[in-house]
Motif scaffolding. Structure first.
Motif, PDB file in Angstrom:
ATOM      1  N   GLU A  52      46.345  29.957  39.419  1.00  0.00           N
ATOM      2  CA  GLU A  52      46.451  28.058  39.104  1.00  0.00           C
ATOM      3  C   GLU A  52      47.094  28.169  40.703  1.00  0.00           C
ATOM      4  O   GLU A  52      46.092  27.151  41.216  1.00  0.00           O
ATOM      5  N   ALA A  53      46.947  28.604  41.888  1.00  0.00           N
ATOM      6  CA  ALA A  53      47.459  27.947  42.999  1.00  0.00           C
ATOM      7  C   ALA A  53      46.679  28.360  43.764  1.00  0.00           C
ATOM      8  O   ALA A  53      45.943  27.813  44.515  1.00  0.00           O
ATOM      9  N   ALA A  54      45.935  30.096  43.009  1.00  0.00           N
ATOM     10  CA  ALA A  54      44.455  31.106  43.905  1.00  0.00           C
ATOM     11  C   ALA A  54      43.797  29.371  43.898  1.00  0.00           C
ATOM     12  O   ALA A  54      42.426  29.382  44.636  1.00  0.00           O
ATOM     13  N   GLY A  55      43.781  28.726  42.770  1.00  0.00           N
ATOM     14  CA  GLY A  55      42.329  27.527  42.240  1.00  0.00           C
ATOM     15  C   GLY A  55      42.965  26.951  43.419  1.00  0.00           C
ATOM     16  O   GLY A  55      41.651  26.332  43.291  1.00  0.00           O
ATOM     17  N   ILE A  56      43.660  25.811  43.640  1.00  0.00           N
ATOM     18  CA  ILE A  56      43.897  25.194  44.246  1.00  0.00           C
ATOM     19  C   ILE A  56      43.661  25.192  45.964  1.00  0.00           C
ATOM     20  O   ILE A  56      42.944  25.004  46.219  1.00  0.00           O
TER      21      ILE A  56
END
Length: 155
Positions: A52-56
């Motif tokens: 999720e952090a990577a996607g952000i």
């Protein structure tokens, strides 16, 4: 793809500070990569948070180099592997499709195209291969073959 591993407050903080999202992603990715892929709740939470952090981060900086695209694919693969081990194949398929969609978005917006193509290929081949293997192991093994029927006459 919007996963639900981050609470609203943390998600908003990472959206406002995408470098913090990058740092969190890379830190969790390194920790997950260093350990065995044992599907504990903590590891699943870490893998989901990392993805999720990577996607952000990548949505804010879509012109990713080959290394970041590859690392994103590895992060997704880690979560997929854990979900498959937990027999959460539908969720694993959602992760595969969402991660592939994000990688396609990156390719259209300046990321290394060769790396993006390879990442999509790996997500499909490895990810779906794991899902198919898990689903194949769920089916019951074939039962005994039926015995040939012989005719009989009742007296």
């Amino acid at each position: 793809m919007r996963l639900k591993f981050l609470c609203k407050t943390h998600r908003q903080a990472l959206l406002e500070d995408t470098e913090a999202a990058r740092s969190l992603w890379l830190d969790l990715h390194a920790r997950l990569h260093a350990g065995r892929p044992v599907p504990t709740p903590e590891r699943v939470r870490q893998a989901g948070t990392a993805l999720e952090a990577a996607g952000i981060y990548l949505m804010a900086s879509p012109a990713a180099d080959a290394g970041l695209v590859s690392r994103y694919q590895e992060t997704a693969q880690q979560l997929i592997e854990l979900l498959v081990q937990l027999r959460q194949t539908r969720l694993a398929i959602v992760v595969i499709s969402g991660a592939s969609a994000l990688v396609e978005h990156l390719a259209r917006n300046g990321a290394d195209r060769t790396a993006a193509l390879n990442a999509c290929r790996q997500l499909t081949l490895r990810g779906m291969g794991q899902v198919e293997s898990a689903m194949g192991s769920r089916t019951a093994p074939p039962g005994p073959r039926p015995l040939p029927v012989q005719s009989a006459t009742l007296h």
